[in-house]
Scaffold this motif. Structure first.
Motif: not given
Length: 128
Positions: A1-6, A39-43, A45-56, A59-64
């Motif tokens: 998941m990525f911020d599409g307007v950034c 985003m919601r599936q991995h707990g 908040d979908s409004a938190d566009t400062d979070t980077f989510l990668y699923v592999s 397993k879900a990985y966030i931020r750094s």
């Protein structure tokens, strides 16, 4: 998941598209229905566009952690995984600083990043 307007996020997506020789990494803008659901599936908040989510591998990985997991797929950039030796709190603080300033430092797009016809199969798009 990525911020599409950034702008920096869109540049990162373009880098990954150009360098992911296995074409195994898929994308969804946070602002999309798919992004919201994942985003919601991995707990997260979908409004938190400062979070980077990668699923592999389920397993879900966030931020750094997410950024370092993505880097493992790209030759020279794998060296960045050495940063895993630093405490997550420190890495995530650096990530948060970039995330909270990304629009000011790199700008913001008027609309979400739109894949080209060739890239479209790499994007998770809600079928209507």
């Amino acid at each position: 998941m990525f911020d599409g307007v950034c702008n920096v996020c869109a540049a990162s997506v373009r880098f990954i598209l150009a360098n992911d020789k296995t074409e195994s990494i898929l994308f969804a803008p946070l602002q999309s229905e798919v992004g919201d659901r994942l985003m919601r599936q991995h707990g997260i908040d979908s409004a938190d566009t400062d979070t980077f989510l990668y699923v592999s591998g389920g397993k879900a990985y966030i931020r750094s952690d997410a950024a370092l997991e993505v880097a493992r797929n790209f030759g020279f950039w794998r060296v960045l995984r050495i940063l895993r030796w630093f405490p997550r709190a420190w890495r995530d603080a650096c990530y948060a600083s970039l995330a909270s300033n990304r629009y000011r430092w790199f700008g913001k797009r008027d609309q979400c990043y739109l894949p080209t016809a060739k890239e479209r199969d790499r994007f998770l798009i809600e079928e209507k």
